[in-house]
Scaffold this motif. Structure first.
Motif, PDB file in Angstrom:
ATOM      1  N   TRP A  40      21.433  83.820  72.469  1.00 25.59           N
ATOM      2  CA  TRP A  40      20.838  83.086  71.337  1.00 25.59           C
ATOM      3  C   TRP A  40      19.346  82.861  71.544  1.00 25.59           C
ATOM      4  CZ3 TRP A  40      22.582  82.307  66.620  1.00 25.59           C
ATOM      5  CH2 TRP A  40      23.957  82.375  66.387  1.00 25.59           C
ATOM      6  N   LEU A  46      16.771  84.651  64.843  1.00 31.64           N
ATOM      7  CA  LEU A  46      17.862  83.726  64.496  1.00 31.64           C
ATOM      8  C   LEU A  46      17.517  82.260  64.773  1.00 31.64           C
ATOM      9  CD1 LEU A  46      20.911  85.742  65.906  1.00 31.64           C
ATOM     10  CD2 LEU A  46      20.040  85.679  63.555  1.00 31.64           C
ATOM     11  N   SER A  48      15.661  80.096  63.376  1.00 32.84           N
ATOM     12  CA  SER A  48      15.647  79.175  62.227  1.00 32.84           C
ATOM     13  C   SER A  48      17.046  78.750  61.803  1.00 32.84           C
ATOM     14  CB  SER A  48      14.895  79.796  61.047  1.00 32.84           C
ATOM     15  OG  SER A  48      15.569  80.943  60.587  1.00 32.84           O
ATOM     16  N   SER A  49      18.073  79.451  62.269  1.00 32.17           N
ATOM     17  CA  SER A  49      19.447  79.054  61.926  1.00 32.17           C
ATOM     18  C   SER A  49      19.896  77.814  62.698  1.00 32.17           C
ATOM     19  CB  SER A  49      20.425  80.208  62.168  1.00 32.17           C
ATOM     20  OG  SER A  49      20.606  80.451  63.556  1.00 32.17           O
ATOM     21  N   TYR A  50      19.141  77.435  63.729  1.00 31.46           N
ATOM     22  CA  TYR A  50      19.503  76.231  64.477  1.00 31.46           C
ATOM     23  C   TYR A  50      18.302  75.379  64.899  1.00 31.46           C
ATOM     24  CZ  TYR A  50      18.541  79.074  68.692  1.00 31.46           C
ATOM     25  OH  TYR A  50      17.967  79.874  69.645  1.00 31.46           O
ATOM     26  N   SER A  52      14.866  74.016  62.972  1.00 34.51           N
ATOM     27  CA  SER A  52      14.114  73.996  61.711  1.00 34.51           C
ATOM     28  C   SER A  52      12.608  74.135  61.899  1.00 34.51           C
ATOM     29  CB  SER A  52      14.419  72.707  60.945  1.00 34.51           C
ATOM     30  OG  SER A  52      13.979  71.587  61.693  1.00 34.51           O
ATOM     31  N   ARG A  55       9.866  78.999  61.783  1.00 30.91           N
ATOM     32  CA  ARG A  55       9.954  79.611  60.455  1.00 30.91           C
ATOM     33  C   ARG A  55       9.096  80.864  60.401  1.00 30.91           C
ATOM     34  NH1 ARG A  55       8.901  73.994  58.802  1.00 30.91           N
ATOM     35  NH2 ARG A  55       6.828  74.742  58.357  1.00 30.91           N
ATOM     36  N   LYS A 157      25.106  76.299  68.519  1.00 32.39           N
ATOM     37  CA  LYS A 157      25.315  77.728  68.262  1.00 32.39           C
ATOM     38  C   LYS A 157      26.032  78.397  69.429  1.00 32.39           C
ATOM     39  CE  LYS A 157      23.684  78.719  64.208  1.00 32.39           C
ATOM     40  NZ  LYS A 157      24.543  79.274  63.164  1.00 32.39           N
TER      41      LYS A 157
END
Length: 166
Positions: A40, A46, A48-50, A52, A55, A157
């Motif tokens: 991860w 990836l 931004s999926s966990y 914030s 970006r 995640k």
């Protein structure tokens, strides 16, 4: 107040904690195997999926989407457009990247260690430059808080299993 002790053994000379405007440290025991946490962590596409605060991640050069030595990317974090490059890479154990922006430069290192209950993760970041000196009073506590959220998101995640295949 004393600076936190560092666990990073190799700092670039210009980014040692002593030579920097500030040094932020965070730690967390993640209930997942180091290989999953590493998978991860090495996928900025990836984040931004966990997390914030990561970006508009854009690949610039080198291996991708799994970062390795020579990987370069640009991303928006802490309100600044940053260009990063992997400068240290020991699979499953150590990862570090340089960071450059108009306000200054930094070094962000990650240490992973297998232990009972999962993977102990420590992240340390140093920042320097005129802009960093000016915004240090606001940025350092914000960085510590948001990096803890990054670790917590990484934990959630990784607890779900490895990331999707690229």
């Amino acid at each position: 107040m004393n600076a936190p002790e560092t666990a990073i053994e190799t700092w670039p000379d210009e980014h040692t904690p002593e030579a920097s405007a500030f040094h932020a440290v965070n730690e967390l025991l993640i209930p997942a195997e180091p290989e999953v946490v590493w998978a991860w962590l090495c996928r900025p596409d990836l984040w931004s999926s966990y997390y914030s605060n990561a970006r508009f991640v854009k690949h610039l050069d080198g291996p991708w989407p799994r970062i390795e030595p020579g990987s370069r990317w640009r991303w928006l974090t802490f309100g600044a457009l940053i260009t990063s490059e992997v400068v240290e890479y020991e699979p499953g154990q150590r990862l570090a990247w340089s960071a450059k922006s108009m306000a200054g430069s930094g070094h962000h290192g990650w240490l992973l260690r297998r232990q009972a209950g999962g993977t102990f993760v420590r992240t340390e970041e140093t920042q320097k430059g005129f802009g960093m000196q000016l915004i240090k009073p606001a940025l350092k506590p914000l960085m510590v808080r948001l990096h803890q959220r990054w670790l917590e998101g990484l934990s959630r995640k990784a607890a779900e299993g490895p990331p999707p295949a690229p």
